[in-house]
Write a protein that holds these residues in place. Structure first.
Motif, short mmCIF file in Angstrom:
data_model
loop_
_atom_site.label_atom_id
_atom_site.label_comp_id
_atom_site.label_asym_id
_atom_site.label_seq_id
_atom_site.Cartn_x
_atom_site.Cartn_y
_atom_site.Cartn_z
N VAL A 1 -1.00 -2.11 -18.21
CA VAL A 1 -1.18 -3.02 -16.84
C VAL A 1 -1.55 -2.09 -15.90
O VAL A 1 -0.91 -1.02 -15.48
CB VAL A 1 -0.09 -3.79 -16.32
N TYR A 2 -2.73 -2.35 -14.93
CA TYR A 2 -3.14 -1.67 -13.87
C TYR A 2 -3.02 -2.13 -12.58
O TYR A 2 -2.98 -3.37 -12.59
CB TYR A 2 -4.62 -1.16 -14.16
N LEU A 3 -2.95 -1.45 -11.69
CA LEU A 3 -3.08 -1.97 -10.28
C LEU A 3 -4.12 -1.19 -9.43
O LEU A 3 -3.61 0.15 -9.18
CB LEU A 3 -1.37 -2.15 -9.61
N GLU A 4 -4.97 -1.76 -9.21
CA GLU A 4 -6.04 -0.96 -8.44
C GLU A 4 -5.82 -1.37 -6.94
O GLU A 4 -5.75 -2.35 -6.59
CB GLU A 4 -7.53 -1.39 -8.93
N MET A 5 -5.52 -0.23 -6.09
CA MET A 5 -5.37 -0.50 -4.73
C MET A 5 -6.39 0.12 -3.73
O MET A 5 -6.38 1.47 -4.02
CB MET A 5 -3.99 0.31 -4.59
N ASN A 6 -6.94 -0.55 -3.26
CA ASN A 6 -8.07 -0.04 -2.19
C ASN A 6 -7.45 -0.56 -0.78
O ASN A 6 -6.73 -1.01 -0.28
CB ASN A 6 -9.42 -0.88 -2.44
N SER A 7 -8.26 0.28 0.06
CA SER A 7 -8.17 0.14 1.28
C SER A 7 -6.76 0.30 1.92
O SER A 7 -6.17 -0.65 2.71
CB SER A 7 -8.70 -1.36 2.05
N LEU A 8 -5.70 1.38 1.48
CA LEU A 8 -4.67 1.50 1.66
C LEU A 8 -4.28 1.55 3.02
O LEU A 8 -5.12 2.30 3.54
CB LEU A 8 -4.03 2.64 0.57
N LYS A 9 -3.05 1.35 3.51
CA LYS A 9 -2.67 1.22 4.74
C LYS A 9 -1.35 1.96 4.67
O LYS A 9 -0.54 2.07 3.69
CB LYS A 9 -2.22 -0.31 5.18
N ALA A 10 -0.89 2.65 5.61
CA ALA A 10 0.34 3.26 5.84
C ALA A 10 1.74 2.46 5.52
O ALA A 10 2.78 3.09 4.72
CB ALA A 10 0.70 3.73 7.53
N GLU A 11 1.26 1.42 5.67
CA GLU A 11 2.57 0.29 5.14
C GLU A 11 2.60 -0.13 3.87
O GLU A 11 3.63 -0.66 3.26
CB GLU A 11 2.34 -1.10 5.98
N ASP A 12 1.45 0.34 2.95
CA ASP A 12 1.76 0.47 1.67
C ASP A 12 2.63 1.35 0.96
O ASP A 12 2.64 1.51 -0.25
CB ASP A 12 0.40 0.34 0.88
N THR A 13 3.05 2.38 1.76
CA THR A 13 3.82 3.28 1.29
C THR A 13 5.11 2.93 0.71
O THR A 13 5.91 2.23 1.43
CB THR A 13 4.26 4.27 2.36
N ALA A 14 5.37 3.19 -0.48
CA ALA A 14 6.68 2.70 -1.22
C ALA A 14 6.70 3.48 -2.72
O ALA A 14 5.73 4.05 -2.91
CB ALA A 14 6.52 1.33 -1.30
N VAL A 15 7.92 3.21 -3.43
CA VAL A 15 7.90 3.60 -4.67
C VAL A 15 7.38 2.11 -5.41
O VAL A 15 7.94 0.96 -5.08
CB VAL A 15 9.40 3.69 -4.97
N TYR A 16 6.51 2.28 -6.38
CA TYR A 16 6.11 1.08 -6.96
C TYR A 16 6.52 1.11 -8.28
O TYR A 16 6.51 1.81 -9.15
CB TYR A 16 4.40 1.34 -7.03
#
Length: 125
Positions: free
Chosen positions: A79-94
């Motif tokens: 399974v993939y997660l394509e993440m675009n237009s990333l923001k500082a608030e997306d910072t985390a352990v996934y």
């Protein structure tokens, strides 16, 4: 034994993109829902996205709608997660997580049986 192995995290500038992968083994892939759940320092875990392999349905939390895309590769049990237009608030352990019917509960504190080890995503502003 259920195994989930994430990869693809890293450091990226705000506005950039990353693609996370979750390689699954040890269970019948089609029977399970697979979710991406993140945890930022000092915050509760947050369900990001989920996919139902049985019917292909996808689900997204409001903060990532329109920016993240979840998909699966049947042949690779990945399974993939394509993440675009990333923001500082997306910072985390996934984390990648798997459970029956998980997509109905992944945004709650539902006790999930199967987790990967996590991959760090850091977005610099």
């Amino acid at each position: 034994e259920v195994q989930l192995v994430e990869s693809g995290g890293g450091l990226v500038q705000a506005g950039g993109s990353l693609r996370l992968s979750c390689a699954a083994s040890g269970f019948t892939f089609d029977d399970y829902h697979i979710a991406w759940i993140r945890r930022a320092p000092g915050k509760e875990r947050e369900g990001v996205s989920c996919i139902s392999r049985s019917d292909g349905s996808t689900y997204y939390a409001d903060p990532v709608k329109g920016r993240f895309t979840i998909s699966s590769d049947n042949a690779k049990n990945t399974v993939y997660l394509e993440m675009n237009s990333l923001k500082a608030e997306d910072t985390a352990v996934y984390y990648c997580a798997a459970d029956l019917q998980l997509c109905y509960f992944y945004t709650s504190d539902y006790e999930i049986d199967n987790w990967g080890q996590g991959t760090q995503v850091t977005v610099s502003s």
